[in-house]
Write an enzyme that holds these catalytic residues in place. Structure first.
Site, short mmCIF file in Angstrom:
data_model
loop_
_atom_site.label_atom_id
_atom_site.label_comp_id
_atom_site.label_asym_id
_atom_site.label_seq_id
_atom_site.Cartn_x
_atom_site.Cartn_y
_atom_site.Cartn_z
N LYS A 270 0.94 -1.00 -0.03
CA LYS A 270 0.45 -0.24 0.03
C LYS A 270 0.64 1.44 -0.18
CE LYS A 270 -3.98 1.84 2.60
NZ LYS A 270 -4.96 1.61 3.91
N GLY B 23 -0.67 7.64 -5.71
CA GLY B 23 -0.87 6.26 -5.04
C GLY B 23 -0.09 5.87 -4.02
N ARG C 110 1.49 -5.40 3.59
CA ARG C 110 -0.16 -5.72 4.73
C ARG C 110 -0.69 -7.63 3.68
NH1 ARG C 110 -5.12 -2.11 3.33
NH2 ARG C 110 -5.72 -2.14 0.90
N ASP D 273 -16.76 0.15 -0.62
CA ASP D 273 -15.36 -0.92 -0.94
C ASP D 273 -14.23 -1.25 0.47
OD1 ASP D 273 -16.19 2.46 -0.39
OD2 ASP D 273 -13.78 2.56 -1.20
N ASN D 274 -14.70 -0.70 1.55
CA ASN D 274 -13.69 -0.83 2.66
C ASN D 274 -14.62 -2.28 3.99
OD1 ASN D 274 -12.30 1.22 2.01
ND2 ASN D 274 -12.97 2.53 3.44
P1 AMP Z 1 -10.00 4.86 0.78
O1 AMP Z 1 -10.59 6.00 1.63
O2 AMP Z 1 -7.92 4.55 1.48
O3 AMP Z 1 -10.35 3.36 1.43
O4 AMP Z 1 -9.88 5.11 -0.93
C1 AMP Z 1 -11.00 4.51 -0.73
C2 AMP Z 1 -10.51 5.15 -2.45
O5 AMP Z 1 -9.35 6.19 -3.19
C3 AMP Z 1 -9.98 3.37 -3.43
O6 AMP Z 1 -10.08 3.28 -3.88
C4 AMP Z 1 -8.26 4.02 -2.92
O7 AMP Z 1 -7.61 3.03 -3.78
C5 AMP Z 1 -8.13 4.99 -4.20
N1 AMP Z 1 -6.77 5.78 -3.43
C6 AMP Z 1 -6.99 6.49 -2.03
N2 AMP Z 1 -5.99 7.40 -1.54
C7 AMP Z 1 -4.99 7.47 -2.52
C8 AMP Z 1 -3.99 8.17 -3.29
N3 AMP Z 1 -3.14 8.57 -2.84
N4 AMP Z 1 -3.62 7.33 -4.95
C9 AMP Z 1 -4.15 6.67 -5.21
N5 AMP Z 1 -5.54 6.37 -4.78
C10 AMP Z 1 -6.55 6.55 -3.33
MG MG Z 2 -10.25 1.60 1.06
#
Ligand code: AMP
Ligand code: MG
Length: 526
Positions: free
Chosen positions: A122, A135, A192, A269-270
């Site tokens: 990650k 990313g 992870r 998605d989580n």
């Molecule tokens: P999360 O809130 O971390 O569960 O992320 C929600 C979505 O946003 C997922 O599709 C993640 O892969 C994407 N995402 C979160 N942070 C980043 C980042 N820094 N770069 C690219 N994608 C991100």
């Molecule tokens: Mg997520």
């Protein structure tokens, strides 16, 4: 490094034919091939030895340059083809379309002792699902994920695991509070691990796109590898699959309520398809027992993901999963039955769990009221959840509640109160009332004080990753000091044990942390 690699995800599921790395919509595919971005000056900060061993890394492996290279994206494991998964999701109640692994890259599936583990980095660079983001991940959020996922495992809460935490050596720009003040932070990568990182959203994306073929392929794959006790490729099997996911999800949320964990972003998605706690973002731990609390500042207004509503949200998310699976089942009744069972089972399981927390095993008509009154009291007088339940096991059946305004009967639990001076008048009356009922109730149980204490101390942790503790580790790491990270990792390995010398982590949140960013207020910025 001698690992047994068996990449079923890429062997058995449809891939995106486009192999160049640029943001895009990806149809009729479960993943896109993409390699981690190399890092200039990576540095290992910590390894979970337990997890390394479970994957088949030897002590020597973990000390090698090759290990550092692999967990920071600079070297691929032999004969592997890394990939990012495609998924969608409902975020804060709304369908968000395609999301996907925007900053996670799966390296390989490793088999050890008949167990399958997907190894994922990650924060190792952009993927086709990164949309406009970079990313990358910063040290602060990576430390939080690393420490918390391992802590949850040792607490007995279903969770994804962590193998390693590294600095990438790069600087990453983030606006922590989304208020127009971006600043550079240290970049980091967490390696992870989970049997699979598939989420509810992995299934929703195909239903949303009316791609029944891919949906079926993915469901069949999931049942085959992760629900092998279930009949394959039949409607009855798909219903049984949904029932099992529902039960696992409920079980996970009951554990969250037991230890005082607030996920913070329960978007679909989580939500792991295995009922594991996944994607540690702006999560938090209850300090004062306030069921309306959420650490996520992005959710401060509506508090959709507050502690006390997590089970309802679990149900809402399962409804979205049911909708996604519907095309394979074409009958709403059995799906509705599962959702109804979730509701009834939740009430019973929650009560059972709370009773166990206070050391009650037998059934009595007064139990529900006893627990509700306790929760009211804990909220009315600001009381630390972890400390209260841990100390409650010291109360003896023989305790007597005095008639007069005397607080001495609270001696065993007094450390849990943030404002002990408030324990007078009405507040004291309520506590006297509750302890009176509780002691009466304890007399109906057969356990001795010692037996009850032993059982209670196995489910009421002494050490949890209080919100400020992670921040102390992060601040130290920011100035190059790994000692707090090491110390917390080791304390949290034995959360139910008395640990002499570590009492300093069994105290109420210090006042400075009440309003500090990162301690009680967190954003999704990571
Ligand atoms: P999360 O809130 O971390 O569960 O992320 C929600 C979505 O946003 C997922 O599709 C993640 O892969 C994407 N995402 C979160 N942070 C980043 C980042 N820094 N770069 C690219 N994608 C991100
Ligand atoms: Mg997520």
């Amino acid at each position: 490094m001698k690992l047994q690699i068996d990449d079923t995800f890429v062997k058995e599921l449809p891939s995106d034919p486009e192999e160049r790395n640029f943001p895009r919509q990806v149809a009729e595919a479960c993943y896109s091939f993409v390699k981690p971005t190399k890092t200039k000056n990576p540095q290992l900060l910590h390894i979970s030895k337990d997890m390394a061993k479970k994957l088949g890394f030897t002590e020597e492996d973990t000390q090698s340059q090759a290990f550092l290279n692999v967990v920071t994206g600079n070297e691929l494991l032999p004969n592997t083809t890394p990939y990012a998964m495609c998924y969608g999701g409902h975020q804060f109640g709304h369908w968000a379309g395609q999301l996907g692994d925007g900053r996670a890259i799966n390296l390989a599936e490793i088999i050890k002792d008949d167990k399958r583990w997907q190894l994922q980095l990650k924060g190792s660079g952009a993927t086709p699902y990164s949309r406009t983001a970079d990313g990358l991940a910063v040290l602060r959020s990576s430390v939080r994920e690393y420490l918390c996922s391992e802590a949850m495992y040792h607490l007995g809460v279903p969770t994804t695991r962590a193998l390693s935490l590294s600095l990438s050596g790069e600087e990453v720009l983030r606006d922590v509070l989304y208020n127009g003040n971006p600043a550079y932070e240290k970049g980091a990568i967490v390696a992870r691990v989970a049997p699979t990182f598939l989420r509810f959203g992995s299934f929703e994306i195909f239903a949303a796109r009316q791609d029944k073929k891919s949906l079926k392929t993915l469901v069949d794959y999931t049942i085959k590898h992760f629900y092998s006790e279930i009949e394959q490729e039949t409607k009855a099997g798909y219903i049984a699959f949904f029932r099992s996911v529902s039960e696992k999800t409920l079980n996970m949320i009951i554990h969250w309520q037991r230890v005082g964990f607030v996920h913070g972003v329960m978007n679909t998605d989580n939500m792991s398809i295995l009922g594991l706690t996944i994607d540690y973002g702006p999560y938090g731990w209850l300090e004062g027992y306030d069921k309306r609390w959420t650490p996520n500042t992005t959710d401060a207004e509506h508090k959709r993901y507050q502690f006390g509503k997590q089970s309802n949200i679990g149900l809402w998310n399962l409804l979205k999963l049911a909708n996604a699976l519907y095309p394979l089942i074409e009958d709403a009744d059995p799906l509705e039955e599962v959702l109804n069972d979730y509701k009834t089972q939740y009430a019973g399981k929650y009560l059972g769990m709370m009773k166990a927390k206070v050391g009650l095993e037998l059934n009595d008509d007064s139990d529900l009221k006893l627990i509700q009154q306790l929760e009211d009291n804990l909220r009315r007088t600001e009381t630390d959840m972890t400390i209260f339940f841990r100390l409650l096991s010291n109360v003896s059946k023989g305790l007597e509640v005095p008639e007069k305004d005397d607080v001495s009967f609270l001696a065993d639990v007094k450390e849990a109160f943030y404002q002990p001076e408030e324990l007078k008048g009405e507040a004291l009356f309520f506590w006297k009332d509750w302890f009176g009922l509780y002691l009466n109730r304890l007399h109906k149980e057969t356990d001795t004080d010692e037996e009850r204490k032993l059982k209670m101390d196995k489910i009421n942790p002494k050490y949890v990753l209080r919100n400020y503790m992670a921040q102390v580790a992060i601040d130290a790491l920011d100035s190059g000091d790994k000692s707090v990270l090491n110390e917390l990792f080791s304390v949290l390995k034995n959360p139910y044990d008395e640990q002499s010398g570590n009492e300093k982590w069994f105290v109420k949140r210090p006042e400075w942390a009440r309003t500090k960013v990162g301690c009680s207020m967190l954003s999704c910025s990571s």
